[in-house]
Scaffold this motif. Structure first.
Motif, mmCIF file in Angstrom:
data_model
loop_
_atom_site.group_PDB
_atom_site.id
_atom_site.type_symbol
_atom_site.label_atom_id
_atom_site.label_comp_id
_atom_site.label_asym_id
_atom_site.label_seq_id
_atom_site.Cartn_x
_atom_site.Cartn_y
_atom_site.Cartn_z
ATOM 1 N N GLY A 108 2.497 -2.438 -10.640
ATOM 2 C CA GLY A 108 1.150 -2.063 -11.050
ATOM 3 C C GLY A 108 0.032 -2.483 -10.127
ATOM 4 O O GLY A 108 -1.027 -1.880 -10.120
ATOM 5 N N GLY A 109 0.231 -3.480 -9.317
ATOM 6 C CA GLY A 109 -0.814 -3.914 -8.406
ATOM 7 C C GLY A 109 -0.815 -3.195 -7.074
ATOM 8 O O GLY A 109 -1.666 -3.454 -6.224
ATOM 9 N N GLN A 141 1.005 14.786 -3.531
ATOM 10 C CA GLN A 141 0.568 13.931 -4.634
ATOM 11 C C GLN A 141 -0.832 13.387 -4.359
ATOM 12 O O GLN A 141 -1.169 13.045 -3.234
ATOM 13 C CB GLN A 141 1.510 12.741 -4.839
ATOM 14 C CG GLN A 141 2.896 13.108 -5.245
ATOM 15 C CD GLN A 141 3.859 12.976 -4.090
ATOM 16 O OE1 GLN A 141 3.486 12.978 -2.939
ATOM 17 N NE2 GLN A 141 5.129 12.884 -4.401
ATOM 18 N N THR A 142 -1.613 13.283 -5.412
ATOM 19 C CA THR A 142 -2.948 12.701 -5.282
ATOM 20 C C THR A 142 -2.868 11.200 -5.516
ATOM 21 O O THR A 142 -1.896 10.692 -6.092
ATOM 22 C CB THR A 142 -3.912 13.313 -6.311
ATOM 23 O OG1 THR A 142 -3.460 12.963 -7.629
ATOM 24 C CG2 THR A 142 -3.995 14.829 -6.166
ATOM 25 N N ILE A 181 0.843 -1.195 0.000
ATOM 26 C CA ILE A 181 0.000 0.000 0.000
ATOM 27 C C ILE A 181 0.878 1.244 0.000
ATOM 28 O O ILE A 181 1.806 1.358 0.796
ATOM 29 C CB ILE A 181 -0.916 0.030 1.234
ATOM 30 C CG1 ILE A 181 -1.767 -1.233 1.306
ATOM 31 C CG2 ILE A 181 -1.798 1.273 1.221
ATOM 32 C CD1 ILE A 181 -2.567 -1.354 2.586
ATOM 33 N N VAL A 182 0.571 2.164 -0.889
ATOM 34 C CA VAL A 182 1.212 3.478 -0.908
ATOM 35 C C VAL A 182 0.234 4.447 -0.255
ATOM 36 O O VAL A 182 -0.914 4.558 -0.679
ATOM 37 C CB VAL A 182 1.520 3.930 -2.356
ATOM 38 C CG1 VAL A 182 2.090 5.339 -2.364
ATOM 39 C CG2 VAL A 182 2.474 2.952 -3.028
ATOM 40 N N ILE A 183 0.706 5.110 0.795
ATOM 41 C CA ILE A 183 -0.129 6.085 1.500
ATOM 42 C C ILE A 183 0.511 7.458 1.304
ATOM 43 O O ILE A 183 1.527 7.761 1.906
ATOM 44 C CB ILE A 183 -0.230 5.747 2.996
ATOM 45 C CG1 ILE A 183 -0.799 4.339 3.169
ATOM 46 C CG2 ILE A 183 -1.087 6.785 3.722
ATOM 47 C CD1 ILE A 183 -0.752 3.831 4.592
ATOM 48 N N ILE A 190 -0.302 9.240 -8.286
ATOM 49 C CA ILE A 190 0.598 8.156 -7.877
ATOM 50 C C ILE A 190 0.281 6.885 -8.659
ATOM 51 O O ILE A 190 1.181 6.232 -9.196
ATOM 52 C CB ILE A 190 0.488 7.906 -6.364
ATOM 53 C CG1 ILE A 190 1.001 9.124 -5.593
ATOM 54 C CG2 ILE A 190 1.259 6.654 -5.964
ATOM 55 C CD1 ILE A 190 0.676 9.098 -4.123
ATOM 56 N N LYS A 191 -0.989 6.534 -8.732
ATOM 57 C CA LYS A 191 -1.384 5.331 -9.465
ATOM 58 C C LYS A 191 -1.002 5.441 -10.939
ATOM 59 O O LYS A 191 -0.501 4.483 -11.535
ATOM 60 C CB LYS A 191 -2.897 5.117 -9.315
ATOM 61 C CG LYS A 191 -3.364 3.782 -9.768
ATOM 62 C CD LYS A 191 -2.824 2.687 -8.871
ATOM 63 C CE LYS A 191 -3.407 1.347 -9.249
ATOM 64 N NZ LYS A 191 -2.753 0.257 -8.564
ATOM 65 N N ARG A 192 -1.195 6.617 -11.512
ATOM 66 C CA ARG A 192 -0.833 6.833 -12.909
ATOM 67 C C ARG A 192 0.671 6.676 -13.120
ATOM 68 O O ARG A 192 1.112 6.036 -14.074
ATOM 69 C CB ARG A 192 -1.295 8.217 -13.349
ATOM 70 C CG ARG A 192 -1.006 8.511 -14.785
ATOM 71 C CD ARG A 192 -1.570 9.840 -15.167
ATOM 72 N NE ARG A 192 -1.235 10.149 -16.547
ATOM 73 C CZ ARG A 192 -1.550 11.260 -17.138
ATOM 74 N NH1 ARG A 192 -2.220 12.195 -16.489
ATOM 75 N NH2 ARG A 192 -1.219 11.472 -18.381
ATOM 76 N N HIS A 193 1.467 7.265 -12.221
ATOM 77 C CA HIS A 193 2.920 7.146 -12.318
ATOM 78 C C HIS A 193 3.350 5.678 -12.246
ATOM 79 O O HIS A 193 4.192 5.234 -13.021
ATOM 80 C CB HIS A 193 3.597 7.954 -11.208
ATOM 81 C CG HIS A 193 5.074 7.782 -11.160
ATOM 82 N ND1 HIS A 193 5.921 8.417 -12.038
ATOM 83 C CD2 HIS A 193 5.858 7.016 -10.375
ATOM 84 C CE1 HIS A 193 7.169 8.059 -11.781
ATOM 85 N NE2 HIS A 193 7.148 7.206 -10.774
#
Length: 92
Positions: free
Chosen positions: A79-80, A62-63, A55-57, A67-70
């Motif tokens: 990617g997961g 950053q939104t 998990i990235v918190i 973050i997910k897009r990067h």
């Protein structure tokens, strides 16, 4: 438990058994290093990082979307990874 401070005050790593927590001021740079290290360690040990349990918190500006897009565009091996406002650290 291991607590490691890297040479600059940019990162703190805390690890216990197979759980790790990481705080960084340079999220995108750090994610690239994690992807590279995971590939090397995976090749050496046949163990793989489980993105569904990672998990990235975001604590900075950053939104979740950015973050997910990067991750999806620049680091497909991660990617997961989940991006969330909170998570449960099992290392304590």
């Amino acid at each position: 438990m291991l607590c490691l401070r890297l040479p600059t005050p940019m990162h703190i790593v805390s690890a216990f058994a197979d759980d790790m927590g990481l705080v960084t001021r340079r999220l995108f740079d750090c994610l690239a290093v994690i992807a590279e290290l995971a590939a090397v360690l995976g090749a050496a040990t046949a163990m793989k990082l489980n993105p569904k349990k990672s998990i990235v918190i975001p604590l900075g500006h950053q939104t979740h979307f950015s973050i997910k897009r990067h991750i999806l565009e620049s680091l497909p091996s991660l990617g997961g990874f989940l991006v969330a406002s909170f998570g449960k650290y099992l290392g304590y």
